[in-house]
Design a protein around this motif. Structure first.
Motif, PDB file in Angstrom:
ATOM      1  N   SER A 192      -1.347  -2.398 -66.567  1.00 49.49           N
ATOM      2  CA  SER A 192      -1.266  -3.036 -65.227  1.00 49.49           C
ATOM      3  C   SER A 192      -0.931  -2.324 -64.092  1.00 49.49           C
ATOM      4  CB  SER A 192       0.024  -4.044 -65.615  1.00 49.49           C
ATOM      5  OG  SER A 192       1.094  -3.273 -65.376  1.00 49.49           O
ATOM      6  N   ARG A 193      -0.557  -0.906 -64.196  1.00 52.57           N
ATOM      7  CA  ARG A 193      -0.326  -0.155 -63.156  1.00 52.57           C
ATOM      8  C   ARG A 193      -0.920   1.212 -63.407  1.00 52.57           C
ATOM      9  NH1 ARG A 193       5.729  -2.525 -62.474  1.00 52.57           N
ATOM     10  NH2 ARG A 193       5.207  -4.074 -61.011  1.00 52.57           N
TER      11      ARG A 193
ATOM     12  N   LEU B  71       0.777   2.191 -58.305  1.00 54.88           N
ATOM     13  CA  LEU B  71      -0.243   1.346 -57.721  1.00 54.88           C
ATOM     14  C   LEU B  71      -0.244  -0.232 -58.913  1.00 54.88           C
ATOM     15  CD1 LEU B  71      -2.396   0.602 -55.705  1.00 54.88           C
ATOM     16  CD2 LEU B  71      -3.973   1.761 -57.621  1.00 54.88           C
ATOM     17  N   ASP B  72      -0.187  -1.197 -58.337  1.00 54.75           N
ATOM     18  CA  ASP B  72      -0.149  -2.406 -58.994  1.00 54.75           C
ATOM     19  C   ASP B  72      -1.851  -2.561 -59.052  1.00 54.75           C
ATOM     20  OD1 ASP B  72       1.526  -4.741 -60.121  1.00 54.75           O
ATOM     21  OD2 ASP B  72      -0.342  -5.490 -59.559  1.00 54.75           O
ATOM     22  N   VAL B  73      -2.197  -2.583 -60.177  1.00 50.27           N
ATOM     23  CA  VAL B  73      -3.771  -2.595 -60.092  1.00 50.27           C
ATOM     24  C   VAL B  73      -4.398  -3.883 -59.538  1.00 50.27           C
ATOM     25  CG1 VAL B  73      -5.844  -2.562 -61.612  1.00 50.27           C
ATOM     26  CG2 VAL B  73      -3.799  -0.833 -62.020  1.00 50.27           C
ATOM     27  N   LYS B  74      -3.614  -5.116 -60.112  1.00 49.38           N
ATOM     28  CA  LYS B  74      -4.122  -6.355 -59.541  1.00 49.38           C
ATOM     29  C   LYS B  74      -3.971  -6.541 -58.096  1.00 49.38           C
ATOM     30  CE  LYS B  74      -4.283 -10.600 -62.418  1.00 49.38           C
ATOM     31  NZ  LYS B  74      -3.682 -11.333 -63.327  1.00 49.38           N
ATOM     32  N   SER B  75      -2.770  -6.486 -57.555  1.00 47.00           N
ATOM     33  CA  SER B  75      -2.451  -6.779 -56.415  1.00 47.00           C
ATOM     34  C   SER B  75      -2.848  -5.765 -55.404  1.00 47.00           C
ATOM     35  CB  SER B  75      -0.944  -7.305 -56.041  1.00 47.00           C
ATOM     36  OG  SER B  75      -0.209  -5.888 -56.188  1.00 47.00           O
ATOM     37  N   GLY B  76      -2.870  -4.479 -55.857  1.00 45.12           N
ATOM     38  CA  GLY B  76      -3.509  -3.308 -54.810  1.00 45.12           C
ATOM     39  C   GLY B  76      -2.031  -2.735 -54.000  1.00 45.12           C
ATOM     40  N   LYS B  77      -0.940  -3.355 -54.265  1.00 43.48           N
ATOM     41  CA  LYS B  77       0.437  -2.720 -53.902  1.00 43.48           C
ATOM     42  C   LYS B  77       0.790  -1.580 -54.221  1.00 43.48           C
ATOM     43  CE  LYS B  77       2.352  -7.522 -52.464  1.00 43.48           C
ATOM     44  NZ  LYS B  77       3.347  -8.334 -53.135  1.00 43.48           N
ATOM     45  N   GLU B  78       1.345  -0.669 -53.567  1.00 43.04           N
ATOM     46  CA  GLU B  78       1.985   0.586 -54.263  1.00 43.04           C
ATOM     47  C   GLU B  78       3.120   0.863 -53.537  1.00 43.04           C
ATOM     48  OE1 GLU B  78      -1.520   3.127 -52.980  1.00 43.04           O
ATOM     49  OE2 GLU B  78      -0.326   3.449 -51.119  1.00 43.04           O
ATOM     50  N   ILE B  79       3.867   1.709 -54.335  1.00 38.59           N
ATOM     51  CA  ILE B  79       5.193   2.189 -53.830  1.00 38.59           C
ATOM     52  C   ILE B  79       5.271   3.776 -54.185  1.00 38.59           C
ATOM     53  CG2 ILE B  79       6.639   0.351 -54.514  1.00 38.59           C
ATOM     54  CD1 ILE B  79       7.541   2.062 -56.958  1.00 38.59           C
ATOM     55  N   LYS B  80       5.910   4.534 -53.216  1.00 33.30           N
ATOM     56  CA  LYS B  80       5.840   5.725 -53.238  1.00 33.30           C
ATOM     57  C   LYS B  80       6.891   6.366 -54.234  1.00 33.30           C
ATOM     58  CE  LYS B  80       6.843   9.733 -50.094  1.00 33.30           C
ATOM     59  NZ  LYS B  80       7.459  10.124 -48.903  1.00 33.30           N
TER      60      LYS B  80
ATOM     61  N   GLY C 236       6.220   0.256 -65.848  1.00 39.79           N
ATOM     62  CA  GLY C 236       6.424   0.817 -64.878  1.00 39.79           C
ATOM     63  C   GLY C 236       7.690   0.230 -63.828  1.00 39.79           C
ATOM     64  N   ASP C 237       8.144  -0.708 -64.312  1.00 41.38           N
ATOM     65  CA  ASP C 237       9.059  -1.748 -63.706  1.00 41.38           C
ATOM     66  C   ASP C 237      10.407  -0.878 -63.315  1.00 41.38           C
ATOM     67  OD1 ASP C 237       7.786  -4.080 -63.400  1.00 41.38           O
ATOM     68  OD2 ASP C 237       8.692  -5.274 -65.085  1.00 41.38           O
ATOM     69  N   LEU C 238      10.722  -0.019 -64.195  1.00 41.63           N
ATOM     70  CA  LEU C 238      12.046   0.853 -63.993  1.00 41.63           C
ATOM     71  C   LEU C 238      11.968   1.576 -62.702  1.00 41.63           C
ATOM     72  CD1 LEU C 238      12.750   2.305 -67.369  1.00 41.63           C
ATOM     73  CD2 LEU C 238      14.043   0.819 -66.277  1.00 41.63           C
ATOM     74  N   LEU C 239      10.588   1.985 -62.344  1.00 38.61           N
ATOM     75  CA  LEU C 239      10.668   2.616 -61.221  1.00 38.61           C
ATOM     76  C   LEU C 239      10.072   1.686 -59.780  1.00 38.61           C
ATOM     77  CD1 LEU C 239       8.672   5.750 -62.202  1.00 38.61           C
ATOM     78  CD2 LEU C 239      11.217   5.687 -61.829  1.00 38.61           C
ATOM     79  N   TRP C 240       9.328   0.914 -60.232  1.00 38.13           N
ATOM     80  CA  TRP C 240       9.120  -0.410 -59.167  1.00 38.13           C
ATOM     81  C   TRP C 240      10.085  -0.807 -58.647  1.00 38.13           C
ATOM     82  CZ3 TRP C 240       3.856  -0.713 -57.673  1.00 38.13           C
ATOM     83  CH2 TRP C 240       3.607  -1.560 -56.838  1.00 38.13           C
TER      84      TRP C 240
END
Lengths: 263, 303
Positions: free
Chosen positions: B132-133, B145-154, B209-213
């Motif tokens: 998923s990411r 990067l969230d593959v579906k939504s295109g959102k990302e976090i540093k 990746g939820d732990l980091l997201w």
């Protein structure tokens, strides 16, 4: 309350009352091997200087921590450590011997007292793996063709100049060196303890070159191990049947062959 | 390309058609297929991504035409690199670098009519175990990067991320190192080397990746664990420099600035085997290293 109980309470109070500022000015400096040079498959002496600007500290613990990163912290139990007392406003020198492999992994030396780390320093320096290490006590031997002769004889070698004052007093600390060259002019500055360490290092297999018969005359520190007892000086001129192109005479030590075999 | 036998520590060069150059090989998750980039030796700007059965690589060259339709064809002056299979083996992520240095991450779906879709700027994509990411690298910083939504976090500083099936992310961290080679009699530095070193670190991110997201980690590197480091061993260049200084009679402090990197890079972390593979790049050699890693509990508590 008897005297024993009083003493115990007093001691505990001292520990509780030592303020933070008491440790403020403590710092450590770590020099591995021969001014930084060591072999990574031989024991390495970490020469540690501790500076203390504050009051005396008793029973401080110096320890070598194998790895600073938490990944290997379970294996970083301090195996190499010693207890020291810090003088008030003073400097002390001590040492801890560790394996060269550990030194090459850049462990940390920590100084701990009263449950607090007073200072720490990462072991730096240069780990030599297989090369010959040639230590020259004095500048002169490095200025002539000796290094090139050594390279031809022993292969690629690492050369380190060491002032006489920096020679260790412990033969194990000399383990980093394969060859030690002593300059005749510097030999008188070598202290008896240092000369003894060199003699023991020779007995353990070290190769000693006494340049110009350094310290090998009667009563001098290396006379008891030198194959030649130096009795005076001479010089050798000429072109040695074509082996030399220069005609300047070379100063040499003159002496009597007293032990060993000559070929 | 070299094929390495990890059990016997042996390798051999693959006997592939010599009219191509080969880069960035990647085994599919089930190990049956291999994707790689090939480039026609005679045509400069012609790179392709092809997918072939893994057994083809070990077949004789005479029986191997490699006449396969490319999944991606690049007729521009792009460099294609960093192929990464999605965990289910249905997609392939890769990155391109154009001649202006612009880096882009693409995803191409396997099938009869493969079509690439750009998903983000960056390089070195790696998929989360659930697909998923992704983690990508942009200007030396890692992003999730969230593959579906295109959102990302540093996430933080790092390069060459690899998200392994057990949920751990391995990545390369490069730092400037100052190393004192020799000391003055008073203990102050005499000959010092400044160089870049690369070490391999890891963090646990879980399967998606939820732990980091969901956490705001501003201490990314501090929360990571070092897996491999070049250590303090001296390089040939350092030793030769020291030797020359000693022979020239230099006694005062000197500093050598080395622009090369002594580093560990290209990590591959196999969670099911608890094994880390990486390349150790020295000044005159490169070695493929294998390290056994283990998970350990460091402390217990309520929270």
């Amino acid at each position: 309350m008897n005297l024993k109980r009083l003493v115990l309470i007093f001691t505990a109070a001292i520990f509780l009352l030592v303020p933070n500022w008491a440790f403020a000015g403590v710092s450590i400096q770590v020099k591995p091997g021969l001014n930084g040079l060591y072999k990574n498959h031989k024991p390495v002496q970490l020469n540690i200087a501790v500076y203390n600007d504050g009051p005396a500290v008793k029973d401080a613990l110096l320890r070598v921590v194998a790895d600073r990163d938490k990944a290997r912290s379970s294996s970083s139990r301090a195996v190499y450590q010693r207890v020291i007392d810090l003088l008030p406003k003073g400097r002390i020198e001590t040492f801890i011997i560790i394996p060269g492999e550990l030194a090459a992994d850049q462990p940390e030396v920590q100084l701990i007292a009263g449950g607090r780390m007073l200072d720490s320093a990462v072991v730096q320096g240069m780990a030599v793996k297989e090369d010959y290490v040639v230590v020259s006590v004095g500048e002169k031997p490095l200025a002539n063709g000796l290094p090139y002769w050594l390279e031809n004889s022993f292969g690629y070698n690492t050369i380190k100049y060491l002032p006489p004052a920096d020679l260790p007093r412990n033969p194990i600390a000399l383990a980093a060196a394969d060859v030690i060259i002593i300059d005749k002019e510097r030999a008188p500055q070598i202290q008896p303890e240092q000369a003894k360490a060199i003699r023991q290092w020779v007995a353990l297999g070290g190769n000693l070159i006494l340049s110009g018969g350094a310290g090998a005359a009667e009563g001098e520190p290396f006379a008891i191990i030198s194959p030649v007892l130096v009795t005076g000086n001479t010089s050798l001129g000429g072109n040695w049947n074509g082996m030399r192109t220069e005609s300047i005479p070379i100063p040499l030590a003159d002496g009597k062959f007293v032990r060993g075999k000559s070929y | 390309m070299l094929l390495v036998n990890k059990y016997e520590n042996s390798y051999r060069a693959l006997d592939l058609p010599s009219n191509w150059l080969y880069y960035s090989p990647a085994f599919s998750p089930n190990g049956r297929m291999v994707a790689f980039v090939r480039q026609d030796k005679d045509k400069k700007n012609n790179q392709q991504i092809v997918i072939v059965p893994a057994k083809w690589l070990t077949a004789s060259k005479d029986n191997l035409s490699f006449e396969v339709d490319p999944v991606v064809t690049n007729n521009h002056n792009f460099e294609i690199t960093n192929l990464s299979w999605s965990p289910d083996g249905s997609k392939l992520a890769y990155s391109t670098i154009d001649h202006y240095g612009a880096e882009k991450v693409w995803i191409v779906e396997k099938g009869n009519n493969p079509h690439s879709q750009m998903v983000a700027k960056g390089i070195n994509p790696t998929w989360s175990p659930d697909g998923s990411r992704m983690i990508i690298q942009r200007s030396g910083i890692l992003y999730m990067l969230d593959v579906k939504s295109g959102k990302e976090i540093k996430l933080g500083q790092g390069e060459q991320p690899v998200w392994c099936s057990s949920g751990y992310i391995a990545f390369v961290s490069t730092r400037q190192q100052e190393k004192v080679l020799t000391f003055m009699p008073d203990g102050s530095p005499q000959f010092t080397v400044h160089r870049l070193v690369g070490e391999i670190r890891s963090v646990y991110a879980g399967k998606n990746g939820d732990l980091l997201w969901n956490s705001k980690k501003d201490n990314w590197l501090a929360s990571s664990t070092m897996l491999a480091s070049p250590g303090g061993r001296s390089t040939h260049k350092e030793m030769e420099w020291l030797r020359q200084l000693e022979l020239q009679g230099v006694r005062e402090p000197r500093i050598l600035m080395l622009d090369e990197v002594d580093r560990c890079h290209n990590p591959v972390l196999l969670g099911d085997e608890n094994t880390l593979y990486y390349i150790h790049q020295g000044d005159i050699y490169a070695s493929l290293m294998q390290v056994k890693v283990k998970e350990q509990l460091f402390g217990k508590g309520e929270k």
